[in-house]
Design an enzyme around this catalytic site. Structure first.
Site, PDB file in Angstrom:
ATOM      1  N   ASP A  92       0.831  -1.213   0.000  1.00 13.37           N
ATOM      2  CA  ASP A  92       0.000   0.000   0.000  1.00 13.37           C
ATOM      3  C   ASP A  92       0.867   1.266   0.000  1.00 13.37           C
ATOM      4  O   ASP A  92       1.995   1.258   0.505  1.00 13.37           O
ATOM      5  CB  ASP A  92      -0.924  -0.027   1.236  1.00 13.37           C
ATOM      6  CG  ASP A  92      -2.116   0.905   1.080  1.00 13.37           C
ATOM      7  OD1 ASP A  92      -2.359   1.407  -0.034  1.00 13.37           O
ATOM      8  OD2 ASP A  92      -2.817   1.128   2.093  1.00 13.37           O
ATOM      9  N   ASN A 138     -10.909  -2.326  -5.538  1.00 13.27           N
ATOM     10  CA  ASN A 138     -10.119  -1.433  -6.402  1.00 13.27           C
ATOM     11  C   ASN A 138     -10.758  -1.229  -7.779  1.00 13.27           C
ATOM     12  O   ASN A 138     -10.423  -0.271  -8.487  1.00 13.27           O
ATOM     13  CB  ASN A 138      -8.677  -1.945  -6.570  1.00 13.27           C
ATOM     14  CG  ASN A 138      -7.819  -1.797  -5.333  1.00 13.27           C
ATOM     15  OD1 ASN A 138      -6.913  -2.594  -5.088  1.00 13.27           O
ATOM     16  ND2 ASN A 138      -8.073  -0.768  -4.534  1.00 13.27           N
TER      17      ASN A 138
HETATM   18  C1  IPE Z   1      -5.605  -2.631  -0.399  1.00 11.48           C
HETATM   19  O1  IPE Z   1      -5.183  -1.324  -0.562  1.00 11.48           O
HETATM   20  C2  IPE Z   1      -5.523  -3.348  -1.709  1.00 11.48           C
HETATM   21  C3  IPE Z   1      -4.194  -3.519  -2.261  1.00 11.48           C
HETATM   22  C4  IPE Z   1      -3.064  -3.222  -1.695  1.00 11.48           C
HETATM   23  C5  IPE Z   1      -4.170  -4.124  -3.556  1.00 11.48           C
HETATM   24  P1  IPE Z   1      -6.213  -0.122  -0.687  1.00 11.48           P
HETATM   25  O2  IPE Z   1      -5.398   1.095  -0.736  1.00 11.48           O
HETATM   26  O3  IPE Z   1      -7.128  -0.352  -1.825  1.00 11.48           O
HETATM   27  O4  IPE Z   1      -7.021  -0.240   0.662  1.00 11.48           O
HETATM   28  P2  IPE Z   1      -8.009   0.761   1.386  1.00 11.48           P
HETATM   29  O5  IPE Z   1      -9.195   0.912   0.494  1.00 11.48           O
HETATM   30  O6  IPE Z   1      -7.298   2.049   1.596  1.00 11.48           O
HETATM   31  O7  IPE Z   1      -8.349   0.103   2.672  1.00 11.48           O
HETATM   32  C1  IPE Z   2      -1.505   0.264  -3.377  1.00  7.11           C
HETATM   33  O1  IPE Z   2      -1.268   1.625  -3.419  1.00  7.11           O
HETATM   34  C2  IPE Z   2      -1.681  -0.335  -4.743  1.00  7.11           C
HETATM   35  C3  IPE Z   2      -3.056  -0.685  -5.098  1.00  7.11           C
HETATM   36  C4  IPE Z   2      -4.080  -0.643  -4.306  1.00  7.11           C
HETATM   37  C5  IPE Z   2      -3.284  -1.103  -6.462  1.00  7.11           C
HETATM   38  P1  IPE Z   2      -2.467   2.665  -3.451  1.00  7.11           P
HETATM   39  O2  IPE Z   2      -2.828   2.919  -4.876  1.00  7.11           O
HETATM   40  O3  IPE Z   2      -3.589   2.221  -2.599  1.00  7.11           O
HETATM   41  O4  IPE Z   2      -1.785   3.938  -2.831  1.00  7.11           O
HETATM   42  P2  IPE Z   2      -2.405   4.959  -1.764  1.00  7.11           P
HETATM   43  O5  IPE Z   2      -2.908   4.133  -0.624  1.00  7.11           O
HETATM   44  O6  IPE Z   2      -3.494   5.702  -2.443  1.00  7.11           O
HETATM   45  O7  IPE Z   2      -1.268   5.821  -1.380  1.00  7.11           O
HETATM   46 MG    MG Z   3      -4.042   2.461  -0.643  1.00  5.67          MG
END
Ligand code: IPE
Ligand code: IPE
Ligand code: MG
Length: 250
Positions: free
Chosen positions: A22, A70
């Site tokens: 993340d 996502n």
């Molecule tokens: C969780 O991350 C999913 C992945 C790392 C693929 P998100 O960034 O989507 O999670 P939330 O929505 O902030 O909890």
């Molecule tokens: C994790 O990074 C990757 C995926 C969920 C695909 P994020 O895209 O959630 O990055 P933040 O949490 O917005 O920084």
């Molecule tokens: Mg995230």
């Protein structure tokens, strides 16, 4: 060899490490860049962590790459992520083979665009005989989706008479999960300072040790993995028993 790596007790390595990668978006934003720039830079961390885990002797590494939720992001980000995923999966074939790593994928894979699904199946097929470590990408995955799927499959089997209700116990249930061939993760790592599961491996993480770090995923390197493992090895896993019971057994 780094000092932290020396601190790892190789006889007590977690067999299975799961990671919620993340913070890519925030990493990019910090630099005034588009979110996809963060995802592109996250690929380097995937490579580094996969290599480091395999070198140590970890048998299973499971990475949360794209959740069911996502799909609700902007179509621009989803499209860019799908393209990046298929490009990476194809480009990493040689690295996977050189490191003797088998690629695996779990989730609602049929929801992926066809070009992505095909690239995935191709690399899975071409790495299927590798035996040092299994690298599982969770794509269009969520724990509730997986458990619901399992419940449906079980219901069908009971309906057709192949399975009796009395036969359904935890062991039986877990054979209907996407992770049926893997042990549960002993260690879960989440980067970026968020401390939640976000619908990841809900069944399998029931007794895992959690490790949270403020680092954003593109900044998470080998040393950070070593640090997480050292921290894991300092924990006492009691599984409901008392500390005294565990000491008595030694
Ligand atoms: C969780 O991350 C999913 C992945 C790392 C693929 P998100 O960034 O989507 O999670 P939330 O929505 O902030 O909890
Ligand atoms: C994790 O990074 C990757 C995926 C969920 C695909 P994020 O895209 O959630 O990055 P933040 O949490 O917005 O920084
Ligand atoms: Mg995230």
């Amino acid at each position: 060899m780094s000092i932290t790596k020396d601190k790892i007790d190789l006889t007590r390595l977690p067999q299975h490490i799961a990671v919620i990668m993340d913070g890519n978006g925030r990493w990019a934003k910090q630099q005034g860049k588009m979110r996809i720039f963060g995802h592109q830079n996250g690929v380097g961390a995937v490579r580094a962590i996969s290599e480091a885990a395999a070198e140590l002797g970890v048998k299973y590494l499971t990475l949360y790459a794209f959740s069911t939720e996502n799909w609700n992001r902007s179509s621009i980000e989803v499209d860019a992520l799908m393209k990046l995923l298929s490009k990476t999966i194809s480009e990493e074939l040689d690295t996977l083979n050189n490191n003797n790593i088998r690629l695996n994928a779990i989730g609602d894979l049929e929801r992926l665009p066809k070009y992505n699904y095909d690239a995935l199946i191709d690399t899975i097929e071409k790495t299927k005989n590798n035996s040092r470590m299994t690298l599982t990408l969770c794509l269009s995955y969520s724990g509730r989706w997986e458990i619901t799927q399992a419940a449906k499959m079980i219901a069908e089997k009971v309906k057709s008479g192949e399975l009796q209700t009395e036969q359904i116990d935890e062991k039986c249930f877990s054979t209907f999960l996407n992770t049926k061939d893997m042990p549960d993760p002993e260690l879960l790592i989440r980067t970026s300072g968020e401390e939640r599961l976000s619908n990841f491996l809900l069944w399998q993480l029931a007794y895992s040790e959690f490790y949270f770090t403020d680092k954003f995923w593109p900044d998470f390197g080998k040393e950070d993995l070593y640090e997480a493992i050292v921290d894991y090895q300092s924990r006492e896993r009691r599984f409901g028993k008392t500390s005294e019971q565990l000491i008595d057994k030694k």
